[in-house]
Write an enzyme that holds these catalytic residues in place. Structure first.
Site, PDB file in Angstrom:
ATOM      1  N   ARG A 236       0.860  -1.177   0.000  1.00  0.00           N
ATOM      2  CA  ARG A 236       0.000   0.000   0.000  1.00  0.00           C
ATOM      3  C   ARG A 236       0.903   1.236   0.000  1.00  0.00           C
ATOM      4  NH1 ARG A 236      -3.360  -2.864  -1.525  1.00  0.00           N
ATOM      5  NH2 ARG A 236      -5.460  -3.242  -0.738  1.00  0.00           N
ATOM      6  N   GLU A 265      -3.943   7.495  -4.903  1.00  0.00           N
ATOM      7  CA  GLU A 265      -4.138   6.819  -6.195  1.00  0.00           C
ATOM      8  C   GLU A 265      -5.397   7.329  -6.873  1.00  0.00           C
ATOM      9  OE1 GLU A 265      -3.918   2.592  -5.594  1.00  0.00           O
ATOM     10  OE2 GLU A 265      -1.907   2.720  -4.747  1.00  0.00           O
ATOM     11  N   HIS A 284      -1.206   0.124  -9.801  1.00  0.00           N
ATOM     12  CA  HIS A 284      -1.803  -0.812  -8.835  1.00  0.00           C
ATOM     13  C   HIS A 284      -2.399  -2.031  -9.552  1.00  0.00           C
ATOM     14  CE1 HIS A 284      -3.624  -1.040  -4.542  1.00  0.00           C
ATOM     15  NE2 HIS A 284      -3.329  -2.248  -5.004  1.00  0.00           N
TER      16      HIS A 284
HETATM   17  C1  DGY Z   1      -5.258  -6.180  -2.998  1.00  0.00           C
HETATM   18  O1  DGY Z   1      -6.016  -7.088  -3.348  1.00  0.00           O
HETATM   19  O2  DGY Z   1      -5.276  -5.694  -1.868  1.00  0.00           O
HETATM   20  C2  DGY Z   1      -4.252  -5.728  -3.994  1.00  0.00           C
HETATM   21  O3  DGY Z   1      -3.693  -4.534  -3.639  1.00  0.00           O
HETATM   22  C3  DGY Z   1      -4.834  -5.703  -5.390  1.00  0.00           C
HETATM   23  O4  DGY Z   1      -3.815  -5.611  -6.329  1.00  0.00           O
END
Ligand code: DGY
Length: 318
Positions: A236, A265, A284
């Site tokens: 993250r 984002e 992402h």
């Molecule tokens: C999630 O599933 O938390 C991921 O970040 C998706 O790519």
């Protein structure tokens, strides 16, 4: 009939499963439904299928007086106020496991691309700048035989570590709990965070976003890293202090970074980080393979339906 709101179009099979049993409304936009839409839609529904881009906070939850379940189409669930949901008796589910290997592949893609400046090299070649083979052209870092530091040794962190074996790497990991299986399989050694940062040539982040991990990697931590080090973040964005990272790269305190996630984002196109040639970025897409996104769609649908049918879901967030 149960009513369900889905905040974005997901792979068809998941939607079909829901449509067989429920009255389903899908937000068809390419960006998340605005807050006022969520506040309105949540009022009448029993189930909500969310993405990591949907902030489900207290106000939204309180508007969901019939809501029984939120199935989050992601393994991370920092977008949901889980405590508030629990207080209201709303079950939250996520998608662990199915996206582990896909996300680990992407982390490695970024690692190799950042180590060898692959994106800049691609742009240079396409732009017609390539005049001759050059002894100094796009010099990068070796990966084979180096030290890989994994921060957060959950499923994805461990999958990234296992791939390091193929590159003959020494593996260090930082985690609350020891991981004997990982140690046995890869020879990984559990160390404190500072030691990991000081000794690793590649540092890959795999912690969830919590108050304890926010800005886990800031100016002090970047200062500890090796000059040749490469930082990879597929976890993250807010786990890294993005401004401090940019400064560390500009001052050549570390070699490069590969980032799939950002403090905000989408990252603003004018963000100085994007001008930095030492950064390889992706929007992402850690779990973005056809097969994995389909599995995630089935998983959220199954769990959402299970809760509505009074059964125990397979992947409740605890
Ligand atoms: C999630 O599933 O938390 C991921 O970040 C998706 O790519």
């Amino acid at each position: 009939m149960f009513k369900v709101f889905v905040t974005r179009r997901i792979p068809a099979e998941g939607l079909e499963m829901l449509r067989e049993k429920c009255q389903v409304r899908v937000w068809e936009g390419e960006t998340p439904p605005p807050r006022e839409v969520l506040l309105e839609e949540i009022k009448g529904v029993h189930g909500l299928l969310t993405l990591l881009t949907d902030p489900i906070d207290r106000e939204i939850l309180e508007a969901g007086s019939h809501l029984k379940v939120i199935a989050n189409y992601a393994v991370g669930y920092d977008n949901i106020d889980v405590d508030q949901a629990r207080q209201q008796g709303i079950v939250v589910t996520n998608t662990p496991g199915v996206l582990t290997e896909t996300t680990a592949d992407l982390a490695w893609g970024l690692l190799l691309a950042a180590a060898r400046s692959l994106v800049k090299a691609d742009q240079y070649t396409r732009a017609g700048h390539w005049k001759s083979w050059g002894p100094q052209l796009f010099l990068g870092q070796d990966v084979q035989g180096q030290t890989l530091g994994i921060i957060g040794a959950g499923r994805i962190g461990q999958a990234v570590a296992r791939r390091g074996l193929g590159f003959d790497m020494d593996i260090l990991y930082y985690s609350r709990n020891p991981k004997p299986e990982l140690e046995k399989e890869t020879g990984a050694r559990k160390v404190e965070l500072d030691e990991l940062l000081q000794e690793s040539d590649f540092v890959s982040l795999h912690v969830p976003l919590t108050p304890a991990t926010e800005n886990l990697i800031g100016a002090r931590e970047l200062e500890l890293m090796k000059k040749n080090a490469v930082l990879i973040n597929t976890a993250r964005g807010p786990v890294v202090d993005q401004e401090a990272l940019n400064q560390a790269l500009l001052q050549e305190k570390i070699f490069a970074a590969g980032l799939d996630v950002f403090a905000r984002e989408p990252i603003d196109a004018s963000d100085p980080l994007l001008e930095n040639p030492r950064v390889v970025v992706a929007p992402h897409i850690g779990s973005a393979s056809f097969a994995t996104r389909e599995k995630m769609a089935r998983m959220v649908a199954e769990d959402l339906l299970a809760v509505l049918q009074g059964k125990t879901p397979k992947n409740p967030v605890t």
